[in-house]
Scaffold this motif. Structure first.
Motif, PDB file in Angstrom:
ATOM      1  N   GLY A  10      48.200  38.343  58.514  1.00  0.00           N
ATOM      2  CA  GLY A  10      48.567  36.939  58.468  1.00  0.00           C
ATOM      3  C   GLY A  10      47.409  35.992  58.737  1.00  0.00           C
ATOM      4  N   LEU A  11      46.282  36.518  59.211  1.00  0.00           N
ATOM      5  CA  LEU A  11      45.154  35.663  59.556  1.00  0.00           C
ATOM      6  C   LEU A  11      44.249  35.352  58.362  1.00  0.00           C
ATOM      7  CD1 LEU A  11      44.151  37.312  62.943  1.00  0.00           C
ATOM      8  CD2 LEU A  11      45.489  35.240  62.570  1.00  0.00           C
ATOM      9  N   VAL A  12      44.470  36.009  57.235  1.00  0.00           N
ATOM     10  CA  VAL A  12      43.645  35.775  56.054  1.00  0.00           C
ATOM     11  C   VAL A  12      44.154  34.537  55.333  1.00  0.00           C
ATOM     12  CG1 VAL A  12      42.938  36.726  53.828  1.00  0.00           C
ATOM     13  CG2 VAL A  12      43.115  38.208  55.816  1.00  0.00           C
ATOM     14  N   ARG A  13      43.241  33.697  54.916  1.00  0.00           N
ATOM     15  CA  ARG A  13      43.619  32.484  54.195  1.00  0.00           C
ATOM     16  C   ARG A  13      44.250  32.850  52.852  1.00  0.00           C
ATOM     17  NH1 ARG A  13      42.692  30.200  58.525  1.00  0.00           N
ATOM     18  NH2 ARG A  13      40.870  28.960  58.976  1.00  0.00           N
ATOM     19  N   PRO A  14      45.343  32.200  52.485  1.00  0.00           N
ATOM     20  CA  PRO A  14      46.033  32.529  51.229  1.00  0.00           C
ATOM     21  C   PRO A  14      45.142  32.359  49.998  1.00  0.00           C
ATOM     22  CG  PRO A  14      47.321  30.964  52.520  1.00  0.00           C
ATOM     23  CD  PRO A  14      46.039  31.169  53.237  1.00  0.00           C
ATOM     24  N   TYR A  15      44.217  31.398  50.017  1.00  0.00           N
ATOM     25  CA  TYR A  15      43.368  31.201  48.851  1.00  0.00           C
ATOM     26  C   TYR A  15      42.408  32.375  48.652  1.00  0.00           C
ATOM     27  CZ  TYR A  15      40.020  29.421  52.313  1.00  0.00           C
ATOM     28  OH  TYR A  15      39.203  29.286  53.392  1.00  0.00           O
ATOM     29  N   LEU A  16      42.038  33.087  49.726  1.00  0.00           N
ATOM     30  CA  LEU A  16      41.195  34.265  49.577  1.00  0.00           C
ATOM     31  C   LEU A  16      41.958  35.394  48.901  1.00  0.00           C
ATOM     32  CD1 LEU A  16      39.280  34.353  52.977  1.00  0.00           C
ATOM     33  CD2 LEU A  16      38.433  33.641  50.735  1.00  0.00           C
ATOM     34  N   VAL A  17      43.192  35.578  49.294  1.00  0.00           N
ATOM     35  CA  VAL A  17      44.027  36.610  48.674  1.00  0.00           C
ATOM     36  C   VAL A  17      44.237  36.271  47.201  1.00  0.00           C
ATOM     37  CG1 VAL A  17      46.295  37.711  48.696  1.00  0.00           C
ATOM     38  CG2 VAL A  17      45.155  37.160  50.853  1.00  0.00           C
ATOM     39  N   ALA A  18      44.488  35.007  46.892  1.00  0.00           N
ATOM     40  CA  ALA A  18      44.701  34.598  45.511  1.00  0.00           C
ATOM     41  C   ALA A  18      43.436  34.809  44.689  1.00  0.00           C
ATOM     42  CB  ALA A  18      45.128  33.132  45.456  1.00  0.00           C
ATOM     43  N   CYS A  19      42.286  34.533  45.254  1.00  0.00           N
ATOM     44  CA  CYS A  19      41.015  34.720  44.555  1.00  0.00           C
ATOM     45  C   CYS A  19      40.792  36.196  44.243  1.00  0.00           C
ATOM     46  CB  CYS A  19      39.865  34.177  45.388  1.00  0.00           C
ATOM     47  SG  CYS A  19      38.251  34.351  44.626  1.00  0.00           S
ATOM     48  N   GLU A  20      41.036  37.070  45.223  1.00  0.00           N
ATOM     49  CA  GLU A  20      40.888  38.511  44.998  1.00  0.00           C
ATOM     50  C   GLU A  20      41.843  38.991  43.916  1.00  0.00           C
ATOM     51  OE1 GLU A  20      41.608  40.185  48.812  1.00  0.00           O
ATOM     52  OE2 GLU A  20      39.599  39.694  49.567  1.00  0.00           O
ATOM     53  N   ARG A  21      43.061  38.484  43.929  1.00  0.00           N
ATOM     54  CA  ARG A  21      44.057  38.874  42.934  1.00  0.00           C
ATOM     55  C   ARG A  21      43.618  38.447  41.526  1.00  0.00           C
ATOM     56  NH1 ARG A  21      48.845  36.978  45.217  1.00  0.00           N
ATOM     57  NH2 ARG A  21      48.879  38.891  46.398  1.00  0.00           N
ATOM     58  N   ARG A  22      43.097  37.218  41.409  1.00  0.00           N
ATOM     59  CA  ARG A  22      42.623  36.731  40.100  1.00  0.00           C
ATOM     60  C   ARG A  22      41.450  37.564  39.592  1.00  0.00           C
ATOM     61  NH1 ARG A  22      43.366  31.635  42.414  1.00  0.00           N
ATOM     62  NH2 ARG A  22      41.135  31.530  42.863  1.00  0.00           N
ATOM     63  N   GLN A  23      40.535  37.941  40.494  1.00  0.00           N
ATOM     64  CA  GLN A  23      39.397  38.762  40.086  1.00  0.00           C
ATOM     65  C   GLN A  23      39.865  40.114  39.564  1.00  0.00           C
ATOM     66  OE1 GLN A  23      37.041  38.869  43.633  1.00  0.00           O
ATOM     67  NE2 GLN A  23      35.934  36.985  43.133  1.00  0.00           N
ATOM     68  N   GLU A  24      40.820  40.737  40.248  1.00  0.00           N
ATOM     69  CA  GLU A  24      41.333  42.035  39.803  1.00  0.00           C
ATOM     70  C   GLU A  24      42.054  41.899  38.463  1.00  0.00           C
ATOM     71  OE1 GLU A  24      42.033  45.851  39.248  1.00  0.00           O
ATOM     72  OE2 GLU A  24      40.684  45.011  40.757  1.00  0.00           O
ATOM     73  N   GLU A  25      42.843  40.843  38.291  1.00  0.00           N
ATOM     74  CA  GLU A  25      43.531  40.627  37.013  1.00  0.00           C
ATOM     75  C   GLU A  25      42.527  40.419  35.883  1.00  0.00           C
ATOM     76  OE1 GLU A  25      46.049  37.317  37.864  1.00  0.00           O
ATOM     77  OE2 GLU A  25      47.546  38.545  38.901  1.00  0.00           O
ATOM     78  N   ARG A  26      41.441  39.697  36.158  1.00  0.00           N
ATOM     79  CA  ARG A  26      40.400  39.472  35.149  1.00  0.00           C
ATOM     80  C   ARG A  26      39.742  40.794  34.754  1.00  0.00           C
ATOM     81  NH1 ARG A  26      37.186  35.958  37.835  1.00  0.00           N
ATOM     82  NH2 ARG A  26      38.656  34.316  37.333  1.00  0.00           N
TER      83      ARG A  26
END
Length: 56
Positions: A10-26
């Motif tokens: 829960g301590l990770v910023r949501p935008y970091l998780v979203a960025c990692e997810r976008r990179q993997e999808e790319r």
């Protein structure tokens, strides 16, 4: 020690998780695009297979 995932903490910023997810999808879209082109006979240059660059 197990690897911690951003979704599990829960301590990770949501935008970091979203960025990692976008990179993997790319990366996944790129792999699928390369596969589709290869099936249709289009060579697009050097490729990486299991992390190793392979030239045809």
């Amino acid at each position: 020690m197990p690897v911690l995932r951003g979704e599990d903490i829960g301590l990770v910023r949501p935008y970091l998780v979203a960025c990692e997810r976008r990179q993997e999808e790319r990366r996944q879209r790129t792999r699928w695009r390369e596969l589709w082109l290869a099936v249709h006979g289009v060579g697009i240059g050097p490729r990486f297979v299991h992390g190793v660059e392979v030239t045809a």
